[in-house]
Write an enzyme that holds these catalytic residues in place. Structure first.
Site, PDB file in Angstrom:
ATOM      1  N   SER A 190      29.245  76.853 -15.323  1.00 28.56           N
ATOM      2  CA  SER A 190      29.222  75.421 -15.041  1.00 28.56           C
ATOM      3  C   SER A 190      29.588  74.552 -16.232  1.00 28.56           C
ATOM      4  O   SER A 190      30.108  73.459 -16.053  1.00 28.56           O
ATOM      5  CB  SER A 190      27.846  75.025 -14.521  1.00 28.56           C
ATOM      6  OG  SER A 190      26.852  75.339 -15.471  1.00 28.56           O
ATOM      7  N   HIS A 218      29.116  77.292  -8.337  1.00 24.53           N
ATOM      8  CA  HIS A 218      30.251  76.435  -8.705  1.00 24.53           C
ATOM      9  C   HIS A 218      31.572  77.042  -8.225  1.00 24.53           C
ATOM     10  O   HIS A 218      32.615  76.825  -8.843  1.00 24.53           O
ATOM     11  CB  HIS A 218      30.285  76.219 -10.225  1.00 24.53           C
ATOM     12  CG  HIS A 218      29.248  75.244 -10.697  1.00 24.53           C
ATOM     13  ND1 HIS A 218      29.438  73.884 -10.689  1.00 24.53           N
ATOM     14  CD2 HIS A 218      27.989  75.436 -11.154  1.00 24.53           C
ATOM     15  CE1 HIS A 218      28.362  73.275 -11.144  1.00 24.53           C
ATOM     16  NE2 HIS A 218      27.463  74.198 -11.429  1.00 24.53           N
ATOM     17  N   LYS A 249      26.438  71.639  -3.624  1.00 26.37           N
ATOM     18  CA  LYS A 249      27.625  71.262  -4.398  1.00 26.37           C
ATOM     19  C   LYS A 249      28.808  71.084  -3.437  1.00 26.37           C
ATOM     20  O   LYS A 249      28.869  70.102  -2.718  1.00 26.37           O
ATOM     21  CB  LYS A 249      27.877  72.297  -5.496  1.00 26.37           C
ATOM     22  CG  LYS A 249      26.754  72.320  -6.530  1.00 26.37           C
ATOM     23  CD  LYS A 249      27.024  73.243  -7.678  1.00 26.37           C
ATOM     24  CE  LYS A 249      26.063  73.019  -8.829  1.00 26.37           C
ATOM     25  NZ  LYS A 249      24.655  73.226  -8.551  1.00 26.37           N
TER      26      LYS A 249
END
Lengths: 415, 86
Positions: A190, A218, A249
Site C-alpha cells: 500500500s 489493494h 477499497k
C-alpha cells in the site's frame, strides 16, 4: 469510577508527545459523497473547499456509483438494517452466503468467509489456523493488520527482506522443521505501490511445502487483466492457499472483508476465528451493495481498464515533470520527497491549490522516505489529472525539486 | 568452538545484523546502536537472530530471555550470549 487529574495528565502528556513528534493525526471533514470531486472542511470550522481527491482507495470509482447505491437501498428495504446477532447464532442471511459464493468464484478459490473488515480477517485468520508448532514468515512491509494478527497467534514468526526471494528461501530452509509453514505477503504494497512476486513465491512454497497467504486489499477488483487480483496478474490464479481482502477499497469502498481460500482453512476460521465468532458480520445494506459491485465487474472490465490508463497517464505526467516516483505499475503512485516536513508543506500547498493528497512520513513509512502518496481512480477524468498535475508542478517549482535526484533533494532539505 | 575475544564476538554479531536486517547502505550500525527501539530490526524478525546465536555459539537461550530489550544492541546481545557461554 475515578478519573483524577493524575490519570488525565498521563494522557495529556502522551498526546503532547505525539503532537511534538509531528505525528498527530487530524481528520478532514468531507461534506459530499466520496468521489473524484469532494467538498472538504479543513481545518475544522473553515469554509468548504472544492478539491480533487487524489488519496482515496476508491480505485474503481464505485463508492458512489448509482447502481451500487440503488442496490444498497433495495437491500435495506428487503433485508433490513441490522442483524443484532453474530453469524452462527441468527446473524446469517441468504445474501451473506450469496456474497461468499460470489467472492469464491471471483477470486478462484474453494470457499470464503466474510468478516466485518479485512483488519478483522487478518486479526482472526492466523490464530485460527496455526499453533505454536508452526511458523509464519512474512514480508517485512506487510500491512499493520497482518502484524497485529500475527501478534495474536501462538505460532513463531520470522520475516524476509521486502520481495527478496533469496531471503525467503533462506527462511524456508531455516524453518524446515516446523509442522506448518505459512508465507505471508501483501499482493500490492500500500505505501510503495509495488506488486509481490507471487509466481516465484508459489514455486518456493511448492518446493518447501509451505502455504501462501496474500492480502490483496489493494488489488482485488482491478489488478490482473480481469481485475481478479495479484494472483491473476502473476499467472498463479487458483494457486494461492489463502487470500484476505476488503470491500472497503475498490469493491464499493464501504466496509467488510473476507478470508478466501482452501476449504478446510475457511472452515477452521468459521470454527475458531474470534472476530467472526464474537462480532456481527457485514450489514445487509452493504452486502447488497457489494453484490452489485460484483455484477458490474463481471459484466465488463471497462472500469479497471480506465483505471490502468489513468494511472499510466498520471505516472507519465509526473515523471516528465521531473518528480521522483517509486517504481511500479499500480494506481498507487508515491511522489518521493524524503523529508518529513517537506511532505507536510507540500501536501498543505496542494490543498490550497485544490488537490487533496496526503504526505506520509516515519513511522508510517521508513525514516527518510517521506512522500505524497497519490492514488488514482477510474472515477478520475483526464481533466482531473491535468489539473492535479498542474498543481503538483506549481508546488514542485515553489520548492525547487523538479528534476532533482534523491541526493539533491536530501541535500536541499535534509532527511 | 574456538575461544573468541569479546570484540570478535561483537564483530560476528554486528556482521550478521547488517547482512540480515539493514538494507540501506547509508545506515551505520555500531555496537551501541539501538536496533529494535530505533526500528532497524522488527521484533518479529528476532527469531532468525536467535537461531543464529544458538547455532553459532552452541548455546540455548530460553524464550523468556530473548526479549526486545536484550536484543536491542550488539553489546546487549553479546552480554546475553556470554551468560550462557559460562
Amino acid at each position: 469510577m475515578s478519573y483524577p487529574d493524575k490519570i488525565k495528565n498521563i494522557y495529556l502528556t502522551q498526546l503532547a508527545e505525539i503532537q511534538h513528534a509531528g505525528i498527530f493525526k487530524e481528520e478532514r471533514f468531507i461534506h459530499s459523497s466520496q468521489s473524484a470531486d469532494i467538498e472538504v472542511e479543513f481545518p475544522s470550522g473553515s469554509d468548504l473547499k472544492k478539491v480533487i481527491n487524489m488519496c482515496a482507495n476508491n480505485y474503481l470509482g464505485l463508492s458512489s456509483h448509482p447502481e451500487v447505491i440503488r442496490a444498497a437501498h433495495e437491500g435495506l428495504d428487503t433485508r433490513g438494517y441490522g442483524m443484532s446477532s453474530v453469524r452462527f447464532i441468527c446473524g446469517t442471511q441468504d445474501i451473506h452466503k450469496e456474497l461468499e459464493r460470489r467472492v469464491t468464484e471471483f477470486l478462484g478459490t474453494e470457499d470464503t468467509i466474510l468478516f466485518p473488515s479485512c483488519m478483522d480477517a487478518n486479526a482472526g485468520v492466523f490464530e485460527a489456523i496455526l499453533t505454536s508448532e508452526d511458523i509464519m514468515i512474512s514480508d517485512r512491509l506487510v500491512h499493520a493488520s497482518i502484524i497485529d494478527g500475527m501478534r495474536l497467534c501462538s505460532a513463531q514468526h520470522d520475516t524476509f527482506k521486502h520481495s527478496s526471494m533469496e531471503h525467503l528461501e533462506e527462511k524456508l530452509l531455516l524453518h524446515a522443521d516446523k509442522r506448518l509453514k505459512l508465507v505471508i505477503t501483501d499482493g500490492v504494497f500500500s505505501m510503495d505501490g509495488d506488486t509481490a512476486k507471487l509466481d516465484e513465491m508459489v514455486k518456493l512454497c511448492e518446493k518447501y511445502d509451505a502455504m501462501l497467504l496474500v492480502d490483496d486489499s489493494h488489488a482485488s477488483g482491478f489488478i490482473g487483466k480481469t481485475g481478479r487480483g495479484t494472483h491473476e496478474f502473476c499467472n498463479v490464479f487458483g494457486k494461492i492457499d489463502v487470500i484476505t481482502t476488503t470491500f472497503g477499497k475498490a469493491l464499493g469502498g464501504a466496509s467488510g472483508g473476507c478470508v478466501s481460500g482452501r476449504k478446510e482453512i475457511v472452515e477452521m476460521c468459521r470454527q475458531k476465528a474470534r472476530p467472526y465468532l464474537f462480532s456481527n458480520t457485514i450489514a445487509p445494506v452493504i452486502v447488497s451493495g457489494v453484490l452489485k459491485v460484483f455484477d458490474i465487474l463481471s459484466a465488463s472490465t471497462e472500469r479497471r481498464d480506465k483505471l490502468e490508463k489513468n494511472a499510466a497517464y498520471w505516472r507519465k505526467g509526473l515523471t516528465e515533470a521531473g518528480f521522483l516516483l517509486k517504481e511500479g505499475n499500480t494506481p498507487i503512485v508515491p511522489v518521493m520527497l524524503f523529508n518529513a516536513k517537506l511532505s507536510q508543506d507540500f501536501s498543505r500547498d496542494l490543498f490550497n491549490e485544490g488537490i487533496y493528497a496526503i504526505g506520509f512520513f516515519f513511522p508510517v513509512v521508513p525514516n527518510g522516505q517521506a512522500r505524497i502518496r497519490t492514488q488514482i481512480s477510474a472515477g478520475h477524468e483526464i481533466h482531473h489529472l491535468d489539473k492535479a498535475l498542474g498543481a503538483f508542478i506549481k508546488v514542485g517549482k515553489k520548492y525547487g525539486i523538479l528534476g532533482l535526484t534523491k541526493d539533491q533533494i536530501i541535500e536541499k532539505y535534509g532527511l | 568452538m574456538e575461544e573468541m575475544t569479546l570484540n570478535e564476538m561483537k564483530d560476528l554479531v554486528l556482521k550478521y545484523v547488517i547482512k540480515e536486517y539493514i538494507d540501506d547502505d547509508d545506515v551505520t550500525i555500531t555496537y551501541e546502536t539501538p536496533l529494535i527501539s530505533s526500528g532497524y530490526v522488527d521484533s518479529f524478525s528476532m527469531v532468525s537472530l536467535l537461531v543464529f546465536l544458538e547455532n553459532k555459539f552452541k548455546i540455548k537461550i530460553p524464550p523468556s530471555k530473548a526479549t526486545p530489550e536484550a536484543f536491542d544492541s550488539v553489546n546487549s546481545i553479546v552480554a546475553l550470549v556470554n551468560q550462557y557461554l559460562k
